[in-house]
Design a protein around this motif. Structure first.
Motif, PDB file in Angstrom:
ATOM      1  N   UNK A   1      -9.907  -1.960  -1.728  1.00  0.00           N
ATOM      2  CA  UNK A   1     -10.363  -3.299  -1.331  1.00  0.00           C
ATOM      3  C   UNK A   1      -9.123  -4.114  -0.955  1.00  0.00           C
ATOM      4  N   UNK A   2      -9.064  -4.656   0.262  1.00  0.00           N
ATOM      5  CA  UNK A   2      -7.851  -5.352   0.692  1.00  0.00           C
ATOM      6  C   UNK A   2      -7.606  -6.694  -0.008  1.00  0.00           C
ATOM      7  N   UNK A   3      -8.595  -7.222  -0.727  1.00  0.00           N
ATOM      8  CA  UNK A   3      -8.427  -8.524  -1.364  1.00  0.00           C
ATOM      9  C   UNK A   3      -8.113  -8.485  -2.846  1.00  0.00           C
ATOM     10  N   UNK A   4      -7.912  -7.301  -3.412  1.00  0.00           N
ATOM     11  CA  UNK A   4      -7.716  -7.185  -4.864  1.00  0.00           C
ATOM     12  C   UNK A   4      -6.515  -7.998  -5.356  1.00  0.00           C
ATOM     13  N   UNK A   5      -5.344  -7.812  -4.775  1.00  0.00           N
ATOM     14  CA  UNK A   5      -4.155  -8.510  -5.287  1.00  0.00           C
ATOM     15  C   UNK A   5      -4.250 -10.013  -5.036  1.00  0.00           C
ATOM     16  N   UNK A   6      -4.851 -10.419  -3.923  1.00  0.00           N
ATOM     17  CA  UNK A   6      -5.026 -11.850  -3.666  1.00  0.00           C
ATOM     18  C   UNK A   6      -5.972 -12.460  -4.700  1.00  0.00           C
ATOM     19  N   UNK A   7      -7.042 -11.736  -5.045  1.00  0.00           N
ATOM     20  CA  UNK A   7      -7.980 -12.226  -6.058  1.00  0.00           C
ATOM     21  C   UNK A   7      -7.281 -12.370  -7.409  1.00  0.00           C
ATOM     22  N   UNK A   8      -6.458 -11.396  -7.764  1.00  0.00           N
ATOM     23  CA  UNK A   8      -5.738 -11.459  -9.037  1.00  0.00           C
ATOM     24  C   UNK A   8      -4.901 -12.732  -9.109  1.00  0.00           C
ATOM     25  N   UNK A   9      -4.216 -13.074  -8.032  1.00  0.00           N
ATOM     26  CA  UNK A   9      -3.413 -14.293  -7.990  1.00  0.00           C
ATOM     27  C   UNK A   9      -4.294 -15.539  -7.983  1.00  0.00           C
ATOM     28  N   UNK A  10      -5.368 -15.523  -7.203  1.00  0.00           N
ATOM     29  CA  UNK A  10      -6.237 -16.701  -7.080  1.00  0.00           C
ATOM     30  C   UNK A  10      -6.912 -17.052  -8.393  1.00  0.00           C
ATOM     31  N   UNK A  11      -7.398 -16.043  -9.136  1.00  0.00           N
ATOM     32  CA  UNK A  11      -8.073 -16.334 -10.404  1.00  0.00           C
ATOM     33  C   UNK A  11      -7.128 -17.020 -11.389  1.00  0.00           C
ATOM     34  N   UNK A  12      -5.858 -16.620 -11.430  1.00  0.00           N
ATOM     35  CA  UNK A  12      -4.893 -17.258 -12.334  1.00  0.00           C
ATOM     36  C   UNK A  12      -4.757 -18.741 -11.968  1.00  0.00           C
ATOM     37  N   UNK A  13      -4.640 -19.035 -10.682  1.00  0.00           N
ATOM     38  CA  UNK A  13      -4.524 -20.420 -10.238  1.00  0.00           C
ATOM     39  C   UNK A  13      -5.798 -21.200 -10.585  1.00  0.00           C
ATOM     40  N   UNK A  14      -6.964 -20.643 -10.257  1.00  0.00           N
ATOM     41  CA  UNK A  14      -8.242 -21.334 -10.483  1.00  0.00           C
ATOM     42  C   UNK A  14      -8.459 -21.612 -11.968  1.00  0.00           C
ATOM     43  N   UNK A  15      -8.227 -20.616 -12.814  1.00  0.00           N
ATOM     44  CA  UNK A  15      -8.460 -20.794 -14.256  1.00  0.00           C
ATOM     45  C   UNK A  15      -7.439 -21.742 -14.887  1.00  0.00           C
ATOM     46  N   UNK A  16      -6.205 -21.695 -14.435  1.00  0.00           N
ATOM     47  CA  UNK A  16      -5.194 -22.640 -14.928  1.00  0.00           C
ATOM     48  C   UNK A  16      -5.579 -24.057 -14.539  1.00  0.00           C
TER      49      UNK A  16
END
Length: 152
Positions: free
Chosen positions: A121-136
């Motif tokens: 899935x081409x969005x896996x690493x971007x999602x990993x980074x985005x979730x940290x930002x969103x949850x913080x």
């Protein structure tokens, strides 16, 4: 082969109702999800979309799917596809997001699981980074009423 999973646990000094409202209300979503609003009836099986400014204008669909479960102030899960402007094969790129809120003392434990990732899935690493930002940002917004200033 085991499926990839992104999992996050955090504790927020606010009631589950406040945290939930930030996650689903238009005002809360815009602050947490890069200017997007969560559009859905929130009924099980119903479609949803995160819609906001992007490559397709002010009504760009960034993420979409269907509601799997929805228990206000407690949990929700949904299928998740990247919007059409991200990948040509967006319909094939389905993952699942599950969010759980639990009252712990006078705080809320938030658990987010983003799983069922297809291989490559081409969005896996971007999602990993985005979730940290969103949850913080969720934690900061719920506790202080302000979002993080990350200099963007």
């Amino acid at each position: 082969m085991e499926s990839k999973e992104l999992k996050y646990d955090l504790y927020i000094g606010a009631a589950p109702e406040k945290v939930w409202d930030l996650l689903v209300s238009p005002e809360g979503c815009r602050q947490l999800f890069f200017g997007c609003e969560l559009q859905s009836s929130f009924e099980v099986g119903a479609p949803y979309a995160y819609v906001g400014p992007g490559a397709g204008g002010d009504a760009t669909i960034h993420v979409y799917g269907n509601i799997l479960t929805f228990e206000p102030h407690q949990s929700m899960s949904y299928t998740e596809h990247p919007g059409p402007s991200y990948y040509e094969n967006h319909e094939e790129l389905e993952t699942r997001v599950s969010l759980y809120l639990e009252l712990v003392g006078n705080s809320t434990k938030v658990t987010l699981v983003n799983d069922n990732w297809p291989d490559n899935h081409p969005g896996y690493s971007k999602a990993a980074d985005s979730w940290v930002y969103i949850l913080s940002n969720l934690k900061t917004l719920a506790e202080t009423g302000k979002t993080l200033d990350l200099g963007w």
